[in-house]
Enzyme design. Structure first.
Site, PDB file in Angstrom:
ATOM      1  N   GLY A  22      30.079  35.184  43.795  1.00  0.00           N
ATOM      2  CA  GLY A  22      30.412  36.265  43.098  1.00  0.00           C
ATOM      3  C   GLY A  22      29.172  36.663  42.048  1.00  0.00           C
ATOM      4  O   GLY A  22      28.173  36.080  42.130  1.00  0.00           O
ATOM      5  N   ALA A  23      29.436  37.736  41.243  1.00  0.00           N
ATOM      6  CA  ALA A  23      28.228  37.823  40.338  1.00  0.00           C
ATOM      7  C   ALA A  23      28.196  36.845  39.134  1.00  0.00           C
ATOM      8  O   ALA A  23      27.144  36.507  38.547  1.00  0.00           O
ATOM      9  CB  ALA A  23      28.706  39.383  39.659  1.00  0.00           C
ATOM     10  N   GLU A  24      29.501  36.259  38.927  1.00  0.00           N
ATOM     11  CA  GLU A  24      29.519  35.354  37.859  1.00  0.00           C
ATOM     12  C   GLU A  24      29.360  34.150  38.299  1.00  0.00           C
ATOM     13  O   GLU A  24      28.736  33.187  37.309  1.00  0.00           O
ATOM     14  CB  GLU A  24      30.908  35.652  37.196  1.00  0.00           C
ATOM     15  N   ALA A  25      29.827  33.694  39.469  1.00  0.00           N
ATOM     16  CA  ALA A  25      30.093  32.383  39.841  1.00  0.00           C
ATOM     17  C   ALA A  25      29.664  31.917  41.442  1.00  0.00           C
ATOM     18  O   ALA A  25      30.184  32.776  42.000  1.00  0.00           O
ATOM     19  CB  ALA A  25      31.052  31.527  39.384  1.00  0.00           C
TER      20      ALA A  25
ATOM     21  N   VAL B 283      31.380  29.433  44.392  1.00  0.00           N
ATOM     22  CA  VAL B 283      32.393  28.404  44.291  1.00  0.00           C
ATOM     23  C   VAL B 283      32.008  27.667  45.758  1.00  0.00           C
ATOM     24  O   VAL B 283      31.943  28.530  46.755  1.00  0.00           O
ATOM     25  CB  VAL B 283      33.719  29.322  44.377  1.00  0.00           C
TER      26      VAL B 283
ATOM     27  N   LYS C 297      32.905  25.312  40.808  1.00  0.00           N
ATOM     28  CA  LYS C 297      32.651  26.454  40.167  1.00  0.00           C
ATOM     29  C   LYS C 297      31.300  26.625  39.340  1.00  0.00           C
ATOM     30  O   LYS C 297      31.553  26.144  38.126  1.00  0.00           O
ATOM     31  CB  LYS C 297      33.743  27.266  39.645  1.00  0.00           C
TER      32      LYS C 297
ATOM     33  N   ASP D 287      42.422  39.428  34.977  1.00  0.00           N
ATOM     34  CA  ASP D 287      41.864  39.754  36.131  1.00  0.00           C
ATOM     35  C   ASP D 287      42.598  39.268  37.461  1.00  0.00           C
ATOM     36  O   ASP D 287      42.424  38.650  38.264  1.00  0.00           O
ATOM     37  CB  ASP D 287      40.451  39.079  36.041  1.00  0.00           C
TER      38      ASP D 287
HETATM   39  N1  LIG Z   1      40.822  25.800  43.345  1.00  0.00           N
HETATM   40  C1  LIG Z   1      40.528  26.353  44.258  1.00  0.00           C
HETATM   41  N2  LIG Z   1      40.929  26.088  45.763  1.00  0.00           N
HETATM   42  C2  LIG Z   1      40.677  26.815  46.677  1.00  0.00           C
HETATM   43  N3  LIG Z   1      39.655  27.928  46.711  1.00  0.00           N
HETATM   44  C3  LIG Z   1      39.404  28.526  45.558  1.00  0.00           C
HETATM   45  C4  LIG Z   1      39.637  27.721  44.193  1.00  0.00           C
HETATM   46  N4  LIG Z   1      39.216  28.401  43.224  1.00  0.00           N
HETATM   47  C5  LIG Z   1      38.459  29.471  43.752  1.00  0.00           C
HETATM   48  N5  LIG Z   1      38.728  29.312  45.151  1.00  0.00           N
HETATM   49  C6  LIG Z   1      38.227  30.430  46.004  1.00  0.00           C
HETATM   50  O1  LIG Z   1      36.917  31.107  45.340  1.00  0.00           O
HETATM   51  C7  LIG Z   1      37.143  32.459  45.123  1.00  0.00           C
HETATM   52  C8  LIG Z   1      36.259  32.450  43.932  1.00  0.00           C
HETATM   53  O2  LIG Z   1      36.855  32.027  42.742  1.00  0.00           O
HETATM   54  P1  LIG Z   1      37.150  32.548  41.349  1.00  0.00           P
HETATM   55  O3  LIG Z   1      37.446  31.379  40.475  1.00  0.00           O
HETATM   56  O4  LIG Z   1      38.016  33.768  41.543  1.00  0.00           O
HETATM   57  O5  LIG Z   1      35.575  32.622  41.039  1.00  0.00           O
HETATM   58  P2  LIG Z   1      35.108  34.391  40.315  1.00  0.00           P
HETATM   59  O6  LIG Z   1      35.085  34.297  38.952  1.00  0.00           O
HETATM   60  O7  LIG Z   1      33.637  34.546  41.220  1.00  0.00           O
HETATM   61  O8  LIG Z   1      35.795  35.307  41.048  1.00  0.00           O
HETATM   62  C9  LIG Z   1      38.478  32.621  45.167  1.00  0.00           C
HETATM   63  O9  LIG Z   1      38.842  33.940  45.474  1.00  0.00           O
HETATM   64  C10 LIG Z   1      39.077  31.516  46.222  1.00  0.00           C
HETATM   65  O10 LIG Z   1      39.190  32.279  47.606  1.00  0.00           O
HETATM   66 MG   LIG Z   2      38.017  35.548  41.065  1.00  0.00          MG
END
Ligand SMILES: Nc1ncnc2c1ncn2[C@@H]1O[C@H](COP(=O)(O)OP(=O)(O)O)[C@@H](O)[C@H]1O
Ligand SMILES: [Mg+2]
Length: 220
Positions: free
Chosen positions: A9-12, A14, A27, A123
């Site tokens: 994503g723009a912020e992170a 994963v 993350k 969010d």
């Molecule tokens: N603990 C987790 N277990 C499984 N999938 C995860 C987990 N955390 C994030 N994800 C996957 O990664 C995506 C992005 O993580 P997220 O924390 O929402 O980051 P962002 O701030 O970039 O949106 C999530 O929509 C999900 O699909």
């Molecule tokens: Mg997210």
């Protein structure tokens, strides 16, 4: 940690892997080009620390959120328990899942449990709600979450979901109604009282949601 990217994503970024043998996700916060680098660094770090703090607090209170396994402030990254499941957006888009009502009801309950802890998410999109393989709901992505007592912030949390469900999943009729019913069912999910204030009741939050809806409609 061996890695496979789940999301950029723009912020992170994963990535999935293992952490001392446990299924985990990392993350990693990304620098954003358009902001001043110093400001960028400070904002990103604040959000990451806020996310870590809120995750710890919620996990301790028994909320359905991933366990925080590690936080490395210098490297701007969190390591979280990996949730065995998929984001709600995928479930709602999966035509083979005919009846989504039980999921949405459970999502409403999970959001009320969150609110009962005086935490608003900030969010709540269908990307930030995971459905476990066993049907359980897990809330993720607390980078914009905060401790709140202002009714408006609670109403906005639900309004974001309302908009996302209407815009991205219009074929899932009655989705928001099922979610609202779940939210109301958990009315007395252990509201916390603290020096900061009192958590608004589920009924009050739903009333505010209606107000936000008509405000948005009126102002286009
Ligand atoms: N603990 C987790 N277990 C499984 N999938 C995860 C987990 N955390 C994030 N994800 C996957 O990664 C995506 C992005 O993580 P997220 O924390 O929402 O980051 P962002 O701030 O970039 O949106 C999530 O929509 C999900 O699909
Ligand atoms: Mg997210």
């Amino acid at each position: 940690m061996p890695q496979s990217r789940l999301h950029l994503g723009a912020e992170a970024e994963v990535t999935a892997g293992t952490w001392f043998g446990l299924p985990a996700v990392m993350k990693q916060r990304r620098a954003r080009g358009w902001r001043h680098p110093d400001l960028d660094e400070r904002l990103g770090r604040q959000r990451m620390l806020a996310e870590a703090r809120i995750l710890l607090r919620l996990h301790r209170s028994g909320l359905p959120v991933p366990a925080l396994l590690d936080a490395d402030v210098d490297e701007d990254r969190l390591v979280l328990e990996q949730v065995d499941g998929r984001p709600l957006i995928d479930v709602l888009r999966d035509a083979s899942v005919v009846d989504v009502e039980p999921f949405l009801h459970a999502v409403g309950q999970a959001v009320r449990h969150l609110h009962a802890q005086a935490v608003t998410h900030g969010d709540l999109s269908t990307n930030n709600i995971m459905i476990r393989d066993n049907g359980g709901v897990v809330l993720i992505d607390f980078g914009l979450a905060s401790i709140e007592y202002d009714l408006e912030r609670y109403g906005i949390d639900l309004h974001v979901l309302d908009e996302v469900l209407g815009a991205s999943h219009p074929d899932r009729e009655g989705a928001m109604a099922a979610l609202e019913a779940g939210y109301l069912d958990s009315e007395h999910a252990g509201e916390v009282e603290s020096p900061g204030g009192t958590v608004p009741s589920a009924a009050d939050v739903l009333a505010r949601l209606s107000q936000v809806r008509s405000r948005v409609r009126y102002h286009g």
